[in-house]
Design a protein around this motif. Structure first.
Motif, PDB file in Angstrom:
ATOM      1  N   SER A  41       3.614 -38.167  22.203  1.00  0.00           N
ATOM      2  CA  SER A  41       4.639 -39.109  21.740  1.00  0.00           C
ATOM      3  C   SER A  41       5.770 -39.115  22.759  1.00  0.00           C
ATOM      4  O   SER A  41       5.813 -38.266  23.647  1.00  0.00           O
ATOM      5  N   ALA A  42       6.722 -40.008  22.547  1.00  0.00           N
ATOM      6  CA  ALA A  42       7.900 -40.046  23.410  1.00  0.00           C
ATOM      7  C   ALA A  42       8.774 -38.819  23.141  1.00  0.00           C
ATOM      8  O   ALA A  42       8.749 -38.257  22.038  1.00  0.00           O
ATOM      9  N   THR A  47      12.257 -43.113  21.138  1.00  0.00           N
ATOM     10  CA  THR A  47      11.882 -44.418  20.569  1.00  0.00           C
ATOM     11  C   THR A  47      13.068 -45.016  19.798  1.00  0.00           C
ATOM     12  O   THR A  47      13.360 -46.208  19.931  1.00  0.00           O
ATOM     13  N   GLU A  74       6.615 -43.228  25.814  1.00  0.00           N
ATOM     14  CA  GLU A  74       5.422 -42.391  25.940  1.00  0.00           C
ATOM     15  C   GLU A  74       4.970 -42.257  27.397  1.00  0.00           C
ATOM     16  O   GLU A  74       4.315 -41.283  27.764  1.00  0.00           O
ATOM     17  N   PHE A 136       0.569 -44.237  20.958  1.00  0.00           N
ATOM     18  CA  PHE A 136       1.352 -45.287  20.295  1.00  0.00           C
ATOM     19  C   PHE A 136       1.209 -46.662  20.939  1.00  0.00           C
ATOM     20  O   PHE A 136       1.922 -47.578  20.579  1.00  0.00           O
ATOM     21  N   ARG A 150       5.472 -47.123  13.930  1.00  0.00           N
ATOM     22  CA  ARG A 150       6.121 -45.822  14.044  1.00  0.00           C
ATOM     23  C   ARG A 150       5.146 -44.713  13.656  1.00  0.00           C
ATOM     24  O   ARG A 150       4.442 -44.819  12.667  1.00  0.00           O
ATOM     25  N   GLY A 151       5.131 -43.674  14.438  1.00  0.00           N
ATOM     26  CA  GLY A 151       4.221 -42.555  14.178  1.00  0.00           C
ATOM     27  C   GLY A 151       2.809 -42.809  14.686  1.00  0.00           C
ATOM     28  O   GLY A 151       1.899 -42.017  14.446  1.00  0.00           O
ATOM     29  N   GLY A 152       2.627 -43.908  15.429  1.00  0.00           N
ATOM     30  CA  GLY A 152       1.278 -44.349  15.792  1.00  0.00           C
ATOM     31  C   GLY A 152       0.539 -43.499  16.818  1.00  0.00           C
ATOM     32  O   GLY A 152      -0.655 -43.709  17.039  1.00  0.00           O
ATOM     33  N   SER A 153       1.208 -42.524  17.429  1.00  0.00           N
ATOM     34  CA  SER A 153       0.485 -41.667  18.381  1.00  0.00           C
ATOM     35  C   SER A 153      -0.613 -40.866  17.692  1.00  0.00           C
ATOM     36  O   SER A 153      -1.624 -40.522  18.317  1.00  0.00           O
ATOM     37  N   ASP A 154      -0.419 -40.558  16.420  1.00  0.00           N
ATOM     38  CA  ASP A 154      -1.482 -39.867  15.667  1.00  0.00           C
ATOM     39  C   ASP A 154      -2.761 -40.703  15.711  1.00  0.00           C
ATOM     40  O   ASP A 154      -3.866 -40.186  15.892  1.00  0.00           O
TER      41      ASP A 154
HETATM   42  N1  ASP Z   1       7.236 -42.554  19.594  1.00  0.00           N
HETATM   43  C1  ASP Z   1       6.743 -43.315  18.472  1.00  0.00           C
HETATM   44  C2  ASP Z   1       7.665 -43.140  17.268  1.00  0.00           C
HETATM   45  O1  ASP Z   1       8.684 -42.480  17.381  1.00  0.00           O
HETATM   46  C3  ASP Z   1       5.316 -42.990  18.136  1.00  0.00           C
HETATM   47  C4  ASP Z   1       5.045 -41.578  17.654  1.00  0.00           C
HETATM   48  O2  ASP Z   1       5.915 -40.701  17.776  1.00  0.00           O
HETATM   49  O3  ASP Z   1       3.945 -41.324  17.173  1.00  0.00           O
HETATM   50  O4  ASP Z   1       7.392 -43.680  16.239  1.00  0.00           O
END
Ligand code: ASP
Ligand code: ADP
Ligand code: MG
Length: 405
Positions: A41-42, A47, A74, A136, A150-154
Motif C-alpha cells: 500500500s502507499a 492516499t 503505491e 490498489f 479504499r483498502g484495495g491493495s488487499d
Molecule cells: N492506499 C490505498 C488506501 O489507503 C489502498 C490500500 O491501502 O489498500 O486506501
C-alpha cells in the motif's frame, strides 16, 4: 519453488525504517525457499494526503486524473521497497499495477479486476527476482490507470495469488489478525485463530476494514486461504478459509461497526409498481451504493421508503433523489448523516433464536435508540446514532461474551 504472495498495508511501510523491516521479513521468506511476490500500500496516510490535494483544486475531480494521482502513492512505496531489498542483497524489481498485468474495468475509483496477465511477474520470478507490486491499481483496455477502492491493495494481493497459483497469501497489517471487534475500540477484543469466508465477508462489508470486501469475495470464489497477521511481530494471525473443518460454535464470532452511515427517508410515497426502480436506478447510474433498504407496509397505498448510503455520498444521493421524490409526488424527503451501524456476525447464529433479542435488549439497557434493523442468515445489523456506536460495540462485546477466547 512455491510462490508466496505477501501484502503490507500503509502503516507497515509508513517510513523508511518500516520499509527496511518489511524488506527483512520478505528476505527471510525468500531464504526459506520461496518465490516472493510482495504487494504494498502507499506509505502511511499518503492516499488521504493525495485526496486532500485534489480536493484543494476541485470538489469533483475527473475520475481519470483522480485515479492516476492516487496510484502514485503505491508507486513510491513499491520502488522504495525494491531498493531496500536490493540494498540488503536481494534482487528485486518493482512493477506498477499495469506492468504486473492487472486489467480492470473503467469504473474509476472503484474499479473491478477483470483479469491478470501474469507473464511479466512470472518472467521476473523465473529470473530470480523478488517482485514488488504497487497495490490498489490496474489499467483499463484503453491504458488508463484505475484504482480499486479504499483498502484495495488487499484485492491486488489475493487476485495475484490466485492468478499465480500461489501456495500462500499473507496480509500483513498493524494488528495481530482479525479480532472479535476493532481492537482500537474494544480493549478486550481478541484475535481469532480462524474465520470462514462468509463471516469475514460480512465483517468486511459491515465496516471491519482489516480486509477489503472484494478481496474476501475473491478468496472465497477461488478457495484461496488468506492469512492475516501483524507486520511487527511473529504471532500466528488469523486464517480466513472455507471453514469445512471449523468447529461450529453456537455463538457470535465478531462485531463490526461503521461510523460513516447516512439515511434518506422518502415519506408518503405512492405504493405502485416501478417506484423503487425509479429511485434506485438513477442512484446506481450515479455510482452510489445503497446499503440497507426498508419499505414500510403501505396504508391506503401510501408508504415510506428508507435507505442508507455512505455518509460521504449523502449530498450526491440527495441531488439524485430530491427531484425524483418531487416527480413521484412524495410528501417529503429527509436525511440524517449522523448515523452508524453495528453488526453482530456468526455462522453459529443460523437458525438459532435469541441472538436478535439479546442484541436489542443490550442496546435498550444502554438507552440506545435503533433507527433501522436488517439481517442476513449470519448477521444482525442495527443503525444507531453515530455518537453511540462505540458504547454499543463495547456493550455487545460483553453481552455476547466475546472477551473469552
Ligand atoms: N492506499 C490505498 C488506501 O489507503 C489502498 C490500500 O491501502 O489498500 O486506501
Ligand atoms: P492496512 O493499512 O494494513 O491495510 P487497515 O487500516 O486497512 O490496515 O486495517 C487494519 C485496521 O483495521 C486495524 O488497525 C483496526 O483498527 C481495524 N479493524 C477494524 N475492525 C477490525 C477487526 N475486527 N479486526 C482487526 N482489525 C480491525
Ligand atoms: Mg487495509
Amino acid at each position: 519453488m512455491p510462490i508466496i504472495v505477501q501484502k503490507y498495508g500503509g502503516s507497515s511501510v509508513a517510513d523508511i525504517e518500516k520499509i527496511k523491516n518489511v524488506a527483512r521479513r520478505v528476505a527471510k521468506s525468500r531464504d526459506a525457499g520461496n518465490q516472493m511476490v510482495v504487494v504494498v500500500s502507499a506509505m502511511g496516510d499518503t492516499t488521504d494526503d493525495l485526496i486532500a490535494l485534489a480536493k484543494k483544486i476541485t470538489a469533483h475531480p475527473s475520475g481519470r486524473e483522480y485515479d492516476l494521482l492516487l496510484s502514485t502513492g503505491e508507486l513510491v512505496s513499491c520502488t522504495l521497497l525494491a531498493m531496500a531489498l536490493d540494498s540488503i542483497g536481494y534482487r528485486a524489481v518493482s512493477l506498477s499495477g499495469a506492468q504486473a498485468g492487472i486489467k480492470t474495468d473503467t469504473e474509476y475509483n472503484r474499479a473491478h479486476i477483470l483479469g491478470i496477465d501474469p507473464k511479466r511477474v512470472v518472467n521476473e520470478l523465473n529470473a530470480g527476482n523478488i517482485v514488488v507490486v504497487a497495490g490498489f491499481q490496474g489499467i483499463t483496455q484503453d491504458q488508463d490507470v484505475t484504482t480499486l477502492g479504499r483498502g484495495g491493495s488487499d484485492t491486488t494481493a489475493i487476485a495475484l495469488a490466485i492468478s499465480l497459483k500461489a501456495k500462500e497469501c499473507h496480509i500483513y497489517t498493524d494488528v495481530d489478525g482479525v479480532f472479535t471487534a476493532d481492537p482500537r475500540l474494544v480493549a478486550e477484543a481478541h484475535s481469532l485463530s480462524e474465520i470462514n469466508y462468509e463471516e469475514m465477508l460480512e465483517m468486511a462489508n459491515c465496516g471491519a476494514r482489516v480486509m477489503h470486501p472484494r478481496a474476501v469475495e475473491l478468496g472465497q470464489m477461488y478457495n484461496m486461504p488468506i492469512l492475516v497477521a501483524c507486520t511487527f511481530n511473529e504471532k500466528p494471525g488469523t486464517l480466513i478459509h472455507g471453514g469445512k473443518d471449523m468447529e461450529v460454535k453456537n455463538k457470535v464470532t465478531g462485531i463490526a461497526h461503521d461510523m460513516d452511515v447516512a439515511k434518506i427517508m422518502i415519506v408518503g410515497v405512492p405504493d405502485r409498481p416501478g417506484i423503487a426502480s425509479a429511485i434506485f436506478e438513477p442512484l446506481a447510474t450515479a455510482g452510489i451504493s445503497v446499503d440497507t433498504i426498508v419499505q414500510n407496509a403501505s396504508i391506503e397505498n401510501i408508504t415510506d421508503l428508507t435507505f442508507t448510503v455512505a455518509a460521504g455520498d449523502l449530498d450526491k444521493a440527495m441531488k439524485v433523489v430530491m427531484p425524483i421524490a418531487e416527480s413521484i409526488k412524495a410528501r417529503d424527503c429527509i436525511s440524517n448523516s449522523r448515523l452508524g451501524k453495528i453488526s453482530i456476525i456468526g455462522a453459529g447464529m443460523q437458525n438459532t433464536p435469541g441472538y436478535a433479542a439479546r442484541m436489542f435488549t443490550t442496546l435498550s439497557e444502554k438507552n440506545i435508540n435503533i433507527h433501522l434493523i436488517t439481517t442476513s442468515e449470519i448477521r444482525i445489523t442495527c443503525i444507531v446514532d453515530d455518537d453511540r456506536v462505540s458504547e454499543a460495540v463495547r456493550a455487545l462485546h460483553r453481552a455476547f461474551e466475546l472477551e473469552k477466547p
